[in-house]
Write an enzyme that holds these catalytic residues in place. Sequence first.
Site, PDB file in Angstrom:
ATOM      1  CE1 TYR A 170      -0.279  12.961   5.472  1.00 34.22           C
ATOM      2  CE2 TYR A 170      -0.239  10.797   4.686  1.00 34.22           C
ATOM      3  CZ  TYR A 170       0.680  12.074   4.737  1.00 34.22           C
ATOM      4  OH  TYR A 170       1.799  11.936   4.476  1.00 34.22           O
ATOM      5  CG  ASP A 275      -6.232   8.047  -1.041  1.00 35.94           C
ATOM      6  OD1 ASP A 275      -5.777   6.999  -1.428  1.00 35.94           O
ATOM      7  OD2 ASP A 275      -5.639   8.837  -0.479  1.00 35.94           O
ATOM      8  CE  LYS A 303      -0.268   3.849   3.680  1.00 32.66           C
ATOM      9  NZ  LYS A 303       0.892   4.301   4.231  1.00 32.66           N
TER      10      LYS A 303
HETATM   11  C1  LIG Z   1      -4.971   7.370   2.478  1.00 31.17           C
HETATM   12  C2  LIG Z   1      -3.610   7.785   1.993  1.00 31.17           C
HETATM   13  N1  LIG Z   1      -3.407   8.316   1.086  1.00 31.17           N
HETATM   14  C3  LIG Z   1      -2.125   8.446   0.418  1.00 31.17           C
HETATM   15  C4  LIG Z   1      -1.054   8.377   1.324  1.00 31.17           C
HETATM   16  C5  LIG Z   1       0.276   8.735   0.687  1.00 31.17           C
HETATM   17  O1  LIG Z   1       1.126   7.735   0.517  1.00 31.17           O
HETATM   18  P1  LIG Z   1       2.628   7.461   0.642  1.00 31.17           P
HETATM   19  O2  LIG Z   1       2.901   7.808   2.021  1.00 31.17           O
HETATM   20  O3  LIG Z   1       3.095   6.219  -0.065  1.00 31.17           O
HETATM   21  O4  LIG Z   1       2.978   8.687  -0.411  1.00 31.17           O
HETATM   22  C6  LIG Z   1      -1.376   7.589   2.627  1.00 31.17           C
HETATM   23  C7  LIG Z   1      -0.298   7.340   3.629  1.00 31.17           C
HETATM   24  O5  LIG Z   1      -0.367   7.094   4.710  1.00 31.17           O
HETATM   25  C8  LIG Z   1      -2.704   7.355   3.068  1.00 31.17           C
HETATM   26  O6  LIG Z   1      -3.030   6.779   4.169  1.00 31.17           O
END
Ligand SMILES: Cc1ncc(COP(=O)(O)O)c(C=O)c1O
Length: 465
Positions: A170, A275, A303
């Site tokens: 994700y 990421d 986050k």
């Molecule tokens: C690895 C990763 N990238 C991107 C995101 C997306 O972040 P946001 O919910 O702040 O848009 C998440 C959200 O859980 C994530 O776990």
Amino acid sequence: MTISDDSTTARPIDRDRIAELTARESEALNRRTAGSGEMFARANQTLSGGVASAYQEREPWPIYLEGGSGPKVWDVDGNELWDFHNGFGSMVQGHAHPAIGRAIDDRYRKGTHFAAPTEDGIVVGEELAQRFRLPKWRYTNSGSESTMDAIRIARALTGREDIMKIFGSYHGHHDGVMVSIGVEYDKIGPREAPLSLPYGGGIPQGTVDLTHTIHFNDAEAMEARILGLEKEGRKPACVIMEAAMMNLGVVLPIPGYLEAVREVTRRHDVVLIFDEVKTGLCIAPGGAVEKFGVEPDMVTLAKSLGGGLPTGAIGMTEEVARVVEDGTVYQVGTYNGNPLGMAAARASLLEVLTPDAYAHLDRLNDRILAGCDEILREFELPGYSVGVGSKGCVTFSPARVTDYAVFKQNQDEELSELAWLYNFNRGIFMTPGREEEWTLSVTHTEEAIDAYVEAFREMASDLRA
Ligand SMILES: Cc1ncc(COP(=O)(O)O)c(C=O)c1O
């Protein structure tokens, strides 16, 4: 980094017993959260599904929270809970940290938004550059924005439109990465070229078709896929991936995997994006880059960066940043580098997420993993504990999970859900669903850890009763 030994003595669990305990614990939870039930009835009139985001939905009603302080949160029914959810890993600093509170308060008095850069943003950039070994930074307001912009930058740099991601990972809710997530086992497709499938409605097929997937922990398959796509004239601009997967519980990279990925992407001139929305600042001061010692071309953060405020960032090499700096790519956003978020991030990085804080998180994580492990062995449950930094989980699976296919084939969903109910009813707030992990905060104590382990012991003992 810790992974327990595979449990060789595991015995099957009586499925009727799981169902019986699930019914009992659900009933107890409903009684305990009647106020949330009432609030849901009201919320549902105006908020779709009674929530702000689908990830907050829950049957028969969501848990509505009222507050949090340090390692604890409390809900509208007055249930006080040790927080192991921590806002999906956004609150590694703990709730209402005084240093962050002071920074936000000071900043509020001086004005909270100008859409112009402030000094705090420079200090945060300097700190991130040093921690993540990437010289250039830009800001966003969420993880989704970070990964969306990072992919666009990679596309502009390489002049290619196709991209590659890990099957089941994700990376946020924009179209290009809402691909091949939560797929049923029999729909995954061939091992060497898993399918690209939209995650929900409203995602254009043309966008889905530009996103190619490969399984985690398999650098050879990645190289073969890149070569295959190149032959078709569809070489990917980038590989976007988590260095340790954080949405199948925790899945660590096998030794040599990340180094091989780095070599493959470099050899084929494909931009490597780590990421680190979940790993960054939660598993080490410099996230996965520091923990695993492999340097990507770009890093995405969000986050825990903002200490509870919506803040994100993109780290880049000088070469990558050129397409941002020469105006080829518009990396923009009214709230990017918002002063309130930057003040919170500065205080968090300089005053809260210190080397001592990470040592504390490592110690606590060792304690919780060891505690859970002992119980898995004692009660011969099929599973293992795994964690890194502030993150960890018990994975209920007879086989070690190395990628999405293994996870989907083996993970015991019913047991994971029962564990969530047991936790809540014993004062532990955990991430919902079968795919998440705990995040400890710097304010957690041994008492919090022992409460978690005790709740787990009770479930294990009841399962074998
Ligand atoms: C690895 C990763 N990238 C991107 C995101 C997306 O972040 P946001 O919910 O702040 O848009 C998440 C959200 O859980 C994530 O776990």
